[in-house]
Design a protein around this motif. Structure first.
Motif, PDB file in Angstrom:
ATOM      1  N   ILE A 108       0.844  -1.202   0.000  1.00 61.94           N
ATOM      2  CA  ILE A 108       0.000   0.000   0.000  1.00 61.94           C
ATOM      3  C   ILE A 108       0.879   1.252   0.000  1.00 61.94           C
ATOM      4  O   ILE A 108       2.039   1.223   0.401  1.00 61.94           O
ATOM      5  N   CYS A 109       0.300   2.354  -0.486  1.00 62.33           N
ATOM      6  CA  CYS A 109       1.073   3.602  -0.593  1.00 62.33           C
ATOM      7  C   CYS A 109       1.428   4.157   0.778  1.00 62.33           C
ATOM      8  O   CYS A 109       0.643   4.047   1.721  1.00 62.33           O
ATOM      9  N   ASP A 110       2.565   4.817   0.848  1.00 60.10           N
ATOM     10  CA  ASP A 110       2.962   5.468   2.098  1.00 60.10           C
ATOM     11  C   ASP A 110       1.966   6.545   2.517  1.00 60.10           C
ATOM     12  O   ASP A 110       1.780   6.806   3.704  1.00 60.10           O
ATOM     13  N   ASP A 117       5.025   3.140  10.029  1.00 62.82           N
ATOM     14  CA  ASP A 117       5.328   1.763   9.641  1.00 62.82           C
ATOM     15  C   ASP A 117       4.226   0.803  10.098  1.00 62.82           C
ATOM     16  O   ASP A 117       4.393  -0.410  10.133  1.00 62.82           O
ATOM     17  N   THR A 118       3.080   1.375  10.466  1.00 64.55           N
ATOM     18  CA  THR A 118       1.922   0.568  10.865  1.00 64.55           C
ATOM     19  C   THR A 118       0.766   0.849   9.906  1.00 64.55           C
ATOM     20  O   THR A 118       0.793   1.834   9.164  1.00 64.55           O
ATOM     21  N   VAL A 119      -0.229  -0.045   9.943  1.00 66.67           N
ATOM     22  CA  VAL A 119      -1.392   0.147   9.078  1.00 66.67           C
ATOM     23  C   VAL A 119      -2.656  -0.240   9.852  1.00 66.67           C
ATOM     24  O   VAL A 119      -2.655  -1.203  10.615  1.00 66.67           O
ATOM     25  N   ALA A 120      -3.716   0.541   9.647  1.00 64.45           N
ATOM     26  CA  ALA A 120      -5.015   0.244  10.265  1.00 64.45           C
ATOM     27  C   ALA A 120      -5.848  -0.552   9.267  1.00 64.45           C
ATOM     28  O   ALA A 120      -5.944  -0.165   8.101  1.00 64.45           O
ATOM     29  N   VAL A 121      -6.430  -1.678   9.718  1.00 66.49           N
ATOM     30  CA  VAL A 121      -7.169  -2.553   8.799  1.00 66.49           C
ATOM     31  C   VAL A 121      -8.533  -2.911   9.382  1.00 66.49           C
ATOM     32  O   VAL A 121      -8.635  -3.205  10.581  1.00 66.49           O
TER      33      VAL A 121
END
Ligand code: TXA
Ligand code: MG
Length: 338
Positions: A108-110, A117-121
């Motif tokens: 996924i795009c920055d 460096d984390t992502v919410a899903v």
């Protein structure tokens, strides 16, 4: 820009394929979820993501939630997934639970994760949203489809009021069942609730007995204090009308508002004897009803011309915590405790 209205209630098939096509082509499309309407774009398309930030007027450092339609997509966006997630997903997905995980590099795009460096899903519990993600074939980044800072949209009309002319299309479905945004839980370090929602702290404790509620859920952070979730530091959910949150029993609340010579009482169906104008936002005994109506009520305030709204505060138990969290921000932390 002309905003296309896509009616998913009369033509589900046509609507989901049209919306998925627009998203694959780099468009930004508002769509219903069970919580609030979201403003969707491909999480792999940097220029579409930039359009989302611009349409909402959203600060660049506030990351977006990535919406998935199945667990295969989860493996593409995140890594080092903690073991507890499979039980949480089994119980709460699809549904109003967002988890913060370690982001997998290079997919996924920055701009989606605002450089973190984390992502919410999350996996939304709405067939229109799920089918659009499936057909687009990519994870979809979607913040709430409102102007940043204003109450979140729980109907297609709310989205239209905020974003007509600024986005490619609105998929028009039913009003949102839940009415407040998903519960956000960080699983990157000690589990903690960053934003309360319809999946409650009590429910989460069955799976994560030590889960904490982040300090920023109920209190105002000091200038410069580090936030676990960037969204918590911004002004939020605020109508133009001044909001004051009033904590106290039915009798104390009634006496407080009746002593005012201006404003409106935003109260429970159980509140009696109120002589100033009033707007009921649900039953004190049914926190889900309060969650369902709160954003629509805050938005309606601005059409009524009252200078100030005295909102009877819900309990902080169960889903009440989510409603309280939105209201204390709408009130810019102005609370009267009787
Ligand atoms: O119910 C919902 O979650 C809705 C619907 C559309 O799915 N979406 C939503 O998105 O509420 P938004 O952008 O309005 O709120 C996302 C919240 C923000 O407070 C943001 O700061 C936080 O999630 N967030 C996103 N990514 C994060 C990350 N990597 N770390 C910490 N917080 C994050
Ligand atoms: Mg939002």
């Amino acid at each position: 820009m002309q905003t296309l209205k896509i009616d998913a209630l009369t033509d589900f098939e046509g609507a989901v394929s049209r919306a998925a096509g627009l998203i694959k082509d780099g468009g930004v499309v508002a769509l219903p979820t069970e919580t609030v309407y979201g403003l969707a774009a491909s999480a792999l398309d940097d220029s579409a993501i930039k359009k989302v930030f611009i349409a909402k007027g959203r600060p660049q450092d506030n990351p977006l939630i990535v919406h998935i339609s199945d667990e295969k997509m989860l493996g593409l966006v995140a890594e080092d997934i903690p073991e507890c997630l499979s039980a949480l997903a089994k119980k709460f997905w699809p549904g109003p639970l967002t988890v913060i995980l370690k982001k997998k590099a290079g997919y996924i795009c920055d701009s989606v994760s605002a450089g973190l460096d984390t992502v919410a899903v999350r996996m939304p519990d709405n067939e229109i949203a799920l089918e659009i993600i499936r057909r687009a074939g990519v994870p979809i980044a979607a913040p709430s489809a409102n102007i940043s800072g204003y109450p979140s949209p729980t109907s297609a009309k709310h989205v239209f009021d905020d974003l007509d002319g600024k986005i490619d299309a609105i998929v028009m479905g039913d009003d949102c069942r839940v009415g407040v945004e998903s519960t956000v839980v960080s699983l990157c370090s000690t589990p903690s609730i960053l934003r309360p929602g319809a999946v409650t702290a009590e429910q989460l404790r069955e799976f994560l007995p030590d889960i904490a509620v982040d300090k920023a859920v109920l209190s105002q952070l000091n200038e410069g204090e580090r936030v676990a979730s960037p969204g918590m530091k911004y002004k939020h959910y605020s109508p133009l009308t001044e909001v004051v949150l009033v904590e106290g029993s039915g009798d104390a609340y009634r006496d407080f508002v009746n002593a005012k010579d201006d404003g409106v009482a935003v109260c429970f169906s159980e509140d009696e004897g109120i002589i100033i104008p009033k707007m009921i936002y649900g039953s004190a005994k049914d926190e889900l009803s309060l969650a369902h109506n709160i954003f629509d009520t805050l938005r309606r305030l601005d059409n009524c011309g009252f200078g100030v709204a005295y909102v009877h505060a819900p309990s902080k138990e169960g889903v009440g915590l989510a409603v309280y969290n939105r209201l204390i921000r709408a009130a810019a932390f102005k609370v009267v405790s009787l």
